[in-house]
Design a protein around this motif. Structure first.
Motif, mmCIF file in Angstrom:
data_model
loop_
_atom_site.group_PDB
_atom_site.id
_atom_site.type_symbol
_atom_site.label_atom_id
_atom_site.label_comp_id
_atom_site.label_asym_id
_atom_site.label_seq_id
_atom_site.Cartn_x
_atom_site.Cartn_y
_atom_site.Cartn_z
ATOM 1 N N ALA A 59 92.244 30.689 -60.986
ATOM 2 C CA ALA A 59 92.865 29.626 -61.778
ATOM 3 C C ALA A 59 93.918 28.863 -60.998
ATOM 4 C CB ALA A 59 93.482 30.211 -63.050
ATOM 5 N N GLY A 60 93.999 29.116 -59.696
ATOM 6 C CA GLY A 60 94.941 28.406 -58.832
ATOM 7 C C GLY A 60 96.254 29.146 -58.667
ATOM 8 N N HIS A 61 97.011 28.737 -57.660
ATOM 9 C CA HIS A 61 98.341 29.289 -57.445
ATOM 10 C C HIS A 61 99.303 28.731 -58.497
ATOM 11 C CE1 HIS A 61 97.528 31.214 -53.552
ATOM 12 N NE2 HIS A 61 96.796 30.160 -53.266
ATOM 13 N N CYS A 62 100.017 29.609 -59.153
ATOM 14 C CA CYS A 62 101.068 29.253 -60.100
ATOM 15 C C CYS A 62 100.634 28.271 -61.190
ATOM 16 C CB CYS A 62 102.277 28.675 -59.349
ATOM 17 S SG CYS A 62 103.079 29.838 -58.246
ATOM 18 N N PRO A 63 99.579 28.568 -61.941
ATOM 19 C CA PRO A 63 99.236 27.683 -63.058
ATOM 20 C C PRO A 63 100.385 27.649 -64.067
ATOM 21 C CG PRO A 63 97.923 29.704 -63.120
ATOM 22 C CD PRO A 63 98.674 29.723 -61.834
ATOM 23 N N GLU A 64 100.753 26.464 -64.480
ATOM 24 C CA GLU A 64 101.954 26.288 -65.312
ATOM 25 C C GLU A 64 101.957 27.137 -66.579
ATOM 26 O OE1 GLU A 64 104.746 24.969 -64.686
ATOM 27 O OE2 GLU A 64 104.253 24.012 -62.778
ATOM 28 N N PRO A 65 100.851 27.206 -67.351
ATOM 29 C CA PRO A 65 100.902 28.020 -68.578
ATOM 30 C C PRO A 65 101.146 29.502 -68.300
ATOM 31 C CG PRO A 65 98.988 26.562 -68.584
ATOM 32 C CD PRO A 65 99.549 26.532 -67.205
ATOM 33 N N VAL A 66 100.667 29.975 -67.170
ATOM 34 C CA VAL A 66 100.853 31.379 -66.810
ATOM 35 C C VAL A 66 102.304 31.628 -66.409
ATOM 36 C CG1 VAL A 66 100.118 33.246 -65.267
ATOM 37 C CG2 VAL A 66 98.441 31.580 -66.103
ATOM 38 N N VAL A 67 102.843 30.742 -65.606
ATOM 39 C CA VAL A 67 104.246 30.862 -65.195
ATOM 40 C C VAL A 67 105.158 30.827 -66.416
ATOM 41 C CG1 VAL A 67 106.114 29.772 -63.893
ATOM 42 C CG2 VAL A 67 103.814 29.889 -62.898
ATOM 43 N N ALA A 68 104.863 29.928 -67.364
ATOM 44 C CA ALA A 68 105.679 29.814 -68.577
ATOM 45 C C ALA A 68 105.615 31.087 -69.409
ATOM 46 C CB ALA A 68 105.214 28.614 -69.401
ATOM 47 N N ALA A 69 104.414 31.671 -69.518
ATOM 48 C CA ALA A 69 104.255 32.903 -70.295
ATOM 49 C C ALA A 69 105.026 34.058 -69.658
ATOM 50 C CB ALA A 69 102.774 33.257 -70.399
ATOM 51 N N CYS A 93 100.364 41.546 -68.901
ATOM 52 C CA CYS A 93 99.477 41.276 -70.042
ATOM 53 C C CYS A 93 99.583 39.827 -70.492
ATOM 54 C CB CYS A 93 99.806 42.211 -71.202
ATOM 55 S SG CYS A 93 99.262 43.912 -70.970
ATOM 56 N N VAL A 94 100.804 39.316 -70.607
ATOM 57 C CA VAL A 94 100.936 37.922 -71.049
ATOM 58 C C VAL A 94 100.413 36.971 -69.983
ATOM 59 C CG1 VAL A 94 102.859 38.413 -72.608
ATOM 60 C CG2 VAL A 94 103.352 37.664 -70.268
ATOM 61 N N ALA A 95 100.581 37.346 -68.713
ATOM 62 C CA ALA A 95 100.025 36.519 -67.636
ATOM 63 C C ALA A 95 98.507 36.463 -67.740
ATOM 64 C CB ALA A 95 100.444 37.071 -66.269
ATOM 65 N N ALA A 96 97.882 37.599 -68.021
ATOM 66 C CA ALA A 96 96.424 37.649 -68.141
ATOM 67 C C ALA A 96 95.937 36.871 -69.362
ATOM 68 C CB ALA A 96 95.958 39.103 -68.213
ATOM 69 N N SER A 97 96.618 37.029 -70.492
ATOM 70 C CA SER A 97 96.228 36.283 -71.690
ATOM 71 C C SER A 97 96.358 34.782 -71.468
ATOM 72 C CB SER A 97 97.084 36.713 -72.890
ATOM 73 O OG SER A 97 96.751 38.021 -73.303
ATOM 74 N N ALA A 98 97.445 34.372 -70.818
ATOM 75 C CA ALA A 98 97.640 32.954 -70.532
ATOM 76 C C ALA A 98 96.599 32.450 -69.539
ATOM 77 C CB ALA A 98 99.054 32.716 -69.981
ATOM 78 N N THR A 99 96.208 33.307 -68.598
ATOM 79 C CA THR A 99 95.175 32.940 -67.623
ATOM 80 C C THR A 99 93.844 32.700 -68.317
ATOM 81 O OG1 THR A 99 96.247 34.149 -65.810
ATOM 82 C CG2 THR A 99 93.890 33.720 -65.595
ATOM 83 N N LYS A 110 93.285 31.965 -71.466
ATOM 84 C CA LYS A 110 93.394 30.762 -72.302
ATOM 85 C C LYS A 110 93.276 29.497 -71.455
ATOM 86 C CE LYS A 110 96.392 28.428 -75.648
ATOM 87 N NZ LYS A 110 97.723 28.421 -76.320
ATOM 88 N N TYR A 111 93.964 29.492 -70.316
ATOM 89 C CA TYR A 111 93.927 28.345 -69.413
ATOM 90 C C TYR A 111 92.520 28.137 -68.847
ATOM 91 C CZ TYR A 111 95.214 25.443 -65.344
ATOM 92 O OH TYR A 111 95.309 24.440 -64.402
ATOM 93 N N MET A 112 91.867 29.223 -68.467
ATOM 94 C CA MET A 112 90.490 29.136 -67.954
ATOM 95 C C MET A 112 89.558 28.510 -68.991
ATOM 96 S SD MET A 112 90.088 32.801 -65.980
ATOM 97 C CE MET A 112 90.606 32.994 -64.256
ATOM 98 N N LYS A 113 89.745 28.898 -70.253
ATOM 99 C CA LYS A 113 88.930 28.322 -71.325
ATOM 100 C C LYS A 113 89.224 26.838 -71.497
ATOM 101 C CE LYS A 113 88.376 32.481 -74.213
ATOM 102 N NZ LYS A 113 88.782 33.106 -75.508
ATOM 103 N N GLU A 114 90.508 26.484 -71.504
ATOM 104 C CA GLU A 114 90.918 25.098 -71.752
ATOM 105 C C GLU A 114 90.366 24.136 -70.708
ATOM 106 O OE1 GLU A 114 95.158 25.310 -71.938
ATOM 107 O OE2 GLU A 114 95.190 25.924 -74.060
ATOM 108 N N ILE A 115 90.352 24.559 -69.439
ATOM 109 C CA ILE A 115 89.885 23.658 -68.375
ATOM 110 C C ILE A 115 88.424 23.915 -68.006
ATOM 111 C CG2 ILE A 115 92.220 23.383 -67.456
ATOM 112 C CD1 ILE A 115 91.455 25.256 -65.159
ATOM 113 N N ASN A 116 87.772 24.799 -68.777
ATOM 114 C CA ASN A 116 86.357 25.139 -68.558
ATOM 115 C C ASN A 116 86.117 25.536 -67.103
ATOM 116 O OD1 ASN A 116 83.665 25.598 -68.922
ATOM 117 N ND2 ASN A 116 83.223 23.621 -69.864
ATOM 118 N N LEU A 117 86.789 26.602 -66.700
ATOM 119 C CA LEU A 117 86.741 27.019 -65.300
ATOM 120 C C LEU A 117 85.366 27.524 -64.888
ATOM 121 C CD1 LEU A 117 88.885 26.917 -63.079
ATOM 122 C CD2 LEU A 117 89.264 29.354 -63.415
ATOM 123 N N ASN A 118 84.607 28.077 -65.821
ATOM 124 C CA ASN A 118 83.254 28.510 -65.487
ATOM 125 C C ASN A 118 82.393 27.322 -65.050
ATOM 126 O OD1 ASN A 118 83.051 31.408 -65.797
ATOM 127 N ND2 ASN A 118 83.372 31.111 -67.990
#
Length: 437
Positions: A59-69, A315-321, A323-331
């Motif tokens: 999901a990239g280095h330091c994705p903002e939603p993950v850092v915030a979580a 755990c919150v980092a993983a949950s945010a990751t 969620k972010y992967m889903k939002e930007i359709n990383l697959n």
């Protein structure tokens, strides 16, 4: 006059003085800042990252939603130990994992800190679920460097002078079609390899004593070797026939790398137990074991776990990751990136006989180098030249494979098309240069 060291050189000099030599150096890059697919080194130079922290930052280095979580959770509590005090982030993450990675009608989850720890616990669960001791694994496998995981790992250089190893572990040849097919078609090759699997019940280990088969559907350190579809289907049938747990190690191949949450979803073959880590937490140490509920619940209370079984921060980092992967359709991004990489490298392969194979699933792609246009003559020397040349020209890449003759691409999946094309151009140039030497 004494020439002053650069910041990067100084950092490496300090490393040599204080860090144990056994800690490997896979690339000589340094970092003071990282964002997306770009690493800024200690001297301020920007580097395109095709290594992704060994597949950790899909999901990239330091994705903002993950850092915030992470920041928000850090202000609440850092650690209680889930064994002692139950907390929401652990439960929420387990629920999210069971939703995207279902194992049958009911799935259960446990969290730990590393991929190797996940593997250790998966083996313990399988043994308790079957009341059997033996484990089947494969050549070129990498499952970690703790004692059972190291035993399962194939590459000798990861375990020099570390024995004795765990007992009741038996190894089969991985069905590497490129390297071992000879003149056989894929169908003939798979048929022969499945015969070998079934014969293992007669000449390797009593099948009634086998608790589990553990396999990477796409080998990571072993050289990005995808398992043939029909072999994995046959392996599933073999396990079902003999009451054996099928464990799939998805530590490197998980979380959108192949265009799926796990590569077993690409194959459509369901494991009994599976393991995850790396890109699950965007760089924070978290791992998971998932499995069918009745299998997971076979483990006796207290027999699995540890002090740091799912840090609330991780755990919150993983949950945010997730969620972010889903939002930007990383697959979907992984599939698109994979097409670009594969097309570029297949074109280069046509120009150079030294490129024996370009293979992979989604954006998990490897380039195998050989000598004399012979798939049984690995060319490791050329790989070290390419890794070094790329590093000198602003691109971080890693080698892989038992013979270190494979370049693997694990770029963050949020890489821009411009960054990707630039990185591929550097890689192509360094490949051509190394071949012409």
């Amino acid at each position: 006059m004494i020439k002053k060291l650069t910041e990067s050189q100084d950092l490496f000099e300090r490393r040599k003085k204080i860090v144990a030599n056994g800690v490997g150096v896979f690339n000589t890059a340094t970092v003071k800042d990282a964002k997306g697919a770009i690493i800024t080194d200690a001297d301020g130079h920007e580097l395109i990252d095709f290594a992704g922290g060994i597949g950790v930052v899909n999901a990239g280095h330091c994705p903002e939603p993950v850092v915030a979580a992470i920041r928000e959770q850090a202000g609440k509590y850092l650690h209680t130990s889930f064994n002692v005090v139950t907390y929401e982030p652990y439960i929420a993450l387990c629920e999210e994992l069971a939703e995207i990675l279902p194992h049958g009608e009911e799935t259960k989850v446990m969290l730990v800190s590393t991929g190797a720890e996940a593997v250790e616990n998966a083996i313990k669960i399988a043994r308790q679920a079957t009341n059997r001791p033996a484990i089947l694994c494969y050549t070129d496998a990498y499952h970690g460097r703790t004692m059972m995981a190291m035993t399962l790992t194939s590459k000798i250089s990861y375990k020099y002078d570390c024995g004795p190893f765990a007992p009741e572990v038996y190894r089969l040849p991985f069905p590497n079609f490129y390297r071992y097919h000879g003149t056989r078609t894929m169908e003939e090759f798979v048929e022969d390899e499945l015969k070998r699997l079934h014969e293992s019940a007669l000449n390797l280990v009593d099948v009634k004593n086998v608790a589990a088969v553990i396999i990477e559907p796409i080998q990571g350190e072993g050289g990005f070797n995808p398992i043939p579809q029909k072999y994995l289907e046959g392996l599933r049938a073999f396990c079902d026939e003999h009451g054996i747990m099928l464990i799939m190690d998805e530590v490197q191949s998980g979380f959108c790398r192949t265009g799926h949450w796990a590569s077993w979803q690409h194959y459509g073959v369901q494991p009994d137990i599976s393991t995850y880590a790396k890109s699950l937490g965007s760089g924070l140490p978290i791992a998971a074991v998932l499995g069918r509920a009745e299998v997971m619940d076979a483990a006796a209370i207290g027999s699995i776990g540890g002090t740091y079984i799912g840090s609330p921060i991780c755990c919150v980092a993983a949950s945010a990751t997730i969620k972010y992967m889903k939002e930007i359709n990383l697959n979907e991004k992984a599939i698109k990136i994979g097409h670009i990489i594969m097309n570029r490298l297949k074109g280069l392969m046509k120009q150079h006989a030294e490129i024996g194979d370009v293979r992979g699933v989604g954006a998990m792609i490897g380039i195998e180098f050989v000598k004399n246009d012979d798939h049984k003559q690995p060319n490791s020397e050329i790989c070290s030249e390419i890794v070094k040349g790329c590093a000198e020209n602003g691109l971080i890449v890693l080698s892989a494979g038992t013979h270190k003759n494979i370049i693997r691409i694990l770029s963050p999946l949020v890489i821009t098309e411009g960054e990707l094309e630039k990185g591929l151009s550097i890689l192509e140039a360094e490949i051509s240069k190394a071949i012409q030497k």
